[in-house]
Design a protein around this motif. Structure first.
Motif, PDB file in Angstrom:
ATOM      1  N   ARG A  22       0.850  -1.192   0.000  1.00 34.97           N
ATOM      2  CA  ARG A  22       0.000   0.000   0.000  1.00 34.97           C
ATOM      3  C   ARG A  22       0.881   1.235   0.000  1.00 34.97           C
ATOM      4  O   ARG A  22       0.600   2.231  -0.626  1.00 34.97           O
ATOM      5  CB  ARG A  22      -0.925  -0.020   1.213  1.00 34.97           C
ATOM      6  N   MET A  25       2.170   2.346  -3.139  1.00 36.31           N
ATOM      7  CA  MET A  25       1.177   3.061  -3.966  1.00 36.31           C
ATOM      8  C   MET A  25       1.474   4.561  -4.023  1.00 36.31           C
ATOM      9  O   MET A  25       1.102   5.240  -4.975  1.00 36.31           O
ATOM     10  CB  MET A  25      -0.237   2.859  -3.418  1.00 36.31           C
ATOM     11  N   ILE A  28       3.328   4.911  -7.013  1.00 38.63           N
ATOM     12  CA  ILE A  28       2.546   4.552  -8.201  1.00 38.63           C
ATOM     13  C   ILE A  28       1.540   5.658  -8.508  1.00 38.63           C
ATOM     14  O   ILE A  28       1.333   6.019  -9.676  1.00 38.63           O
ATOM     15  CB  ILE A  28       1.845   3.197  -7.969  1.00 38.63           C
ATOM     16  N   LYS A  29       0.954   6.216  -7.444  1.00 33.26           N
ATOM     17  CA  LYS A  29      -0.077   7.244  -7.650  1.00 33.26           C
ATOM     18  C   LYS A  29       0.465   8.448  -8.408  1.00 33.26           C
ATOM     19  O   LYS A  29      -0.249   9.078  -9.179  1.00 33.26           O
ATOM     20  CB  LYS A  29      -0.626   7.694  -6.293  1.00 33.26           C
ATOM     21  N   LYS A  32      -0.085   8.220 -12.081  1.00 40.16           N
ATOM     22  CA  LYS A  32      -1.455   7.826 -12.425  1.00 40.16           C
ATOM     23  C   LYS A  32      -1.797   8.084 -13.897  1.00 40.16           C
ATOM     24  O   LYS A  32      -2.271   7.182 -14.604  1.00 40.16           O
ATOM     25  CB  LYS A  32      -2.435   8.610 -11.528  1.00 40.16           C
ATOM     26  N   ILE A 151       1.588  -3.742 -12.050  1.00 40.30           N
ATOM     27  CA  ILE A 151       0.234  -3.345 -11.642  1.00 40.30           C
ATOM     28  C   ILE A 151      -0.703  -3.337 -12.862  1.00 40.30           C
ATOM     29  O   ILE A 151      -1.784  -3.924 -12.842  1.00 40.30           O
ATOM     30  CB  ILE A 151       0.259  -1.922 -11.027  1.00 40.30           C
TER      31      ILE A 151
END
Ligand SMILES: Nc1ncnc2c1ncn2[C@@H]1O[C@H](COP(=O)(O)OP(=O)(O)OP(=O)(O)O)[C@@H](O)[C@H]1O
Length: 592
Positions: A22, A25, A28-29, A32, A151
């Motif tokens: 998490r 993330m 990763i965010k 986006k 992902i």
């Protein structure tokens, strides 16, 4: 953590939990937008590719029986177009995702570097450099693909699976259940090997870390290795570490290989079942040959995303082992840091007080105990005493490189643990025993601690420490490029450069740890004259084994037995005929 070395596996201090992912993330965010574009492109490319079996079914069941050659050409052209478009979209997506992967690497690496810069000396005391480097370089590389492509591919493969299942069920429900029959068996196999596989990849990360640590240590110590002709012995150690790594790698790969092996076999068994059930168990009016052909193609396509998902799962398990190490480093507490309401230390006068200071590097082993002294602003203090007595430790504590075990250190009456580290250290000139030289020019090296220093100020500092002369003898003078660690320079030259670097900061408190130990006696005498001028009005702590260099200090403190055994001026201590007298007389005898 206990001290670690190249042949000791690191224990993870915190076990992996899904929150690590998490947390990933966050990186990763930030990506986006390009990830959504890449996802859409991939979905389009996959959907277009999926229409091929439908075209094939139509051609076999309708076009060929109708013997319509024109229509056959039309369908063939459409099939070709689907392949070209799908490949083109996949290529663009791959380009976008390469960029995303690199951006993720960049962000994680920058965060790691920032954090490593703040970690205290203690962190670096406790582990080999190679084990730190491998986390920043190799491990970050290893996780980037899973965090970017992984992902997207995961979502796509899941969608792909749903699409294929939908297409399959649309064509024939009974045969679809035959294809699905292998799925529970496969999930059972995955569950069975999950933990073993994760432990295997953790072992790989441990062994590669050990190998890297030894490599780094061997390169740093190559001169000593060659002096003692230890090459063969070291090769033996390296071979052992490399063998351990290879063994663990092979073991982890065996677990990984189990998955595609199971998928392949299950896919083959399911295909065979499909033909068997399609041809023998169902009546010809239920299934046409075209339907069996289309379903066989879907069966292959259905197991393909499962194979891809299981490969992704393999990479995930592999990445988890690395991600654990990366986050462990990022979570490493900055134990020497500003307290929540830390104040700025105002411009200092230079009073330094040790109030009952106790300190040990390792719990339960004190190097200093209940140390008390009070230094007035502008006093010059020499710390002398036997090797390992704790002289460097005293000066390390003044700069707050370590937290105290007990007591307080005050500067101008302010507890240094309550002020910001920046305001404390920026007012000190600290020259450590290790005169580290960075790659770059000599000018850059002297300017290191004060980036706004002018060239004149740099030259003035170099002149004070008698470095100007030898620097100008180099063809490029101050612009001479030196290598990391200063291998182009003599030990004494390195000391003089780092001395100039320390002085340039114009500190109120100056700490010199064996600053002139490698400098010849003549240069040292000259340097001493310049230094005497410069030390006026500054508090200074000078550590020196050569006592002739410190006899003029205002106060000499003899460090031994976890404290200050004697303290006074040179004359007072000589008159006392104690430890200092003995040491001084012994050195004098050596000179005579
Ligand atoms: N990073 C460290 N971790 C654990 N112990 C340490 C560390 N640095 C020093 N020590 C121990 O603390 C003691 C004092 O070391 P320190 O470097 O202060 O001695 P010193 O008087 O400056 O010695 P020298 O004259 O050789 O430079 C020594 O026994 C040493 O083994």
């Amino acid at each position: 953590m206990a001290r670690n070395k190249f042949d000791i596996d690191e224990n993870l201090e915190s076990p992996f939990d899904i929150r690590h992912f998490r947390r990933a993330m966050i990186y990763i965010k930030k990506q986006k937008k390009p990830m959504i574009i890449a996802f859409i492109l991939s979905a389009l490319s996959a959907a277009i590719a999926l229409s091929a079996p439908l075209i094939m079914q139509h051609v076999v069941d309708v076009t060929i029986p109708a013997k319509s050659v024109g229509s056959l050409f039309g369908w063939s052209a459409l099939m070709l177009a689907t392949i070209v478009v799908s490949v083109y979209l996949a290529t663009i997506r791959s380009r976008i995702m390469t960029r995303v992967g690199q951006d993720i690497i960049f962000d994680i690496r920058t965060d790691l570097f920032k954090h490593l810069q703040e970690l205290p000396f203690k962190y670096y005391d406790d582990r080999p450099q190679g084990k730190i480097l491998i986390r920043v370089v190799n491990y970050v590389n290893s996780v980037s693909d899973v965090l970017s492509n992984g992902i997207i591919n995961f979502i796509l493969e899941m969608l792909n699976l749903i699409f294929i299942a939908a297409f399959m069920f649309a064509v024939d429900v009974k045969l679809s259940f035959v294809i699905l029959a292998g799925l529970p068996v496969f999930l059972g196999i995955m569950l069975l090997i999950k933990n073993k596989q994760r432990r295997a990849w953790q072992a790989v990360s441990n062994k590669s870390s050990n190998l890297n640590a030894y490599l780094q240590e061997s390169i740093s110590g190559i001169r000593v290795t060659q002096i003692f002709s230890r090459e063969q012995h070291n090769e033996g150690i390296f071979t052992r570490l490399a063998t351990n790594f290879r063994t663990e790698w092979m073991r982890a790969l065996r677990y990984n290989a189990l998955i595609p092996f199971s998928v392949d076999n299950l896919a083959t068994i399911v295909s065979a079942l499909l033909y068997l059930v399609g041809l023998l168990a169902l009546s010809p009016q239920d299934v046409t040959f075209g339907v069996i052909l289309a379903m066989s193609s879907y069966a292959f396509r259905f197991w393909q995303p499962i194979l891809n998902l299981s490969n992704l799962y393999n990479s995930f398990i592999n990445a988890v082992a690395y991600l654990e190490r990366i986050f462990e480093t990022l979570d490493e507490p900055v134990t020497v840091s500003d307290v929540p309401d830390a104040k700025e230390l105002p411009p200092v006068q230079g009073r330094v007080t040790f109030d009952n200071v106790t300190f040990g590097y390792d719990p339960g082993i004190n190097v200093l105990e209940n140390l008390n002294f009070d230094i007035k602003p502008g006093e010059s203090i020499a710390l002398v005493g036997p090797t390992g007595a704790g002289k460097t430790t005293v000066v390390n504590l003044i700069s707050r490189f370590y937290n105290l075990t007990g007591g307080k250190i005050l500067i101008d009456g302010q507890d240094i643990s309550q002020v910001t580290l920046k305001s404390l250290r920026s007012q000190m000139g600290i020259m450590l025993q290790d005169s580290f030289i960075f790659s770059g020019t000599i000018l850059d090296n002297i300017r290191y601690g004060r980036l706004d220093a002018t060239e004149e100020e740099i030259i003035a500092a170099a002149k004070t420490v008698c470095a100007d002369e030898f620097i100008r003898e180099f063809e490029d003078g101050y612009l001479t490029e030196v290598n990391e660690r200063g291998s182009k320079l003599s030990q004494g030259q390195r000391q003089l450069i780092s001395f100039a670097r320390t002085l340039l900061a114009d500190p109120k408190i100056l700490i010199l740890d064996e600053a002139t130990s490698s400098i010849d006696a003549k240069t040292e005498r000259l340097l001493q004259q310049g230094l005497n001028e410069l030390l006026k009005g500054r508090t200074s702590f000078i550590i020196a084994h050569r006592l002739s260099t410190v006899r003029n200090c205002d106060r000499i403190m003899y460090v031994s037995d976890k404290g200050i055994a004697e303290s006074g001026s040179h004359d007072e201590l000589m008159a006392k005929q104690g430890l200092y007298h003995r040491l001084y007389s012994a050195q004098k005898m050596e000179v005579v």
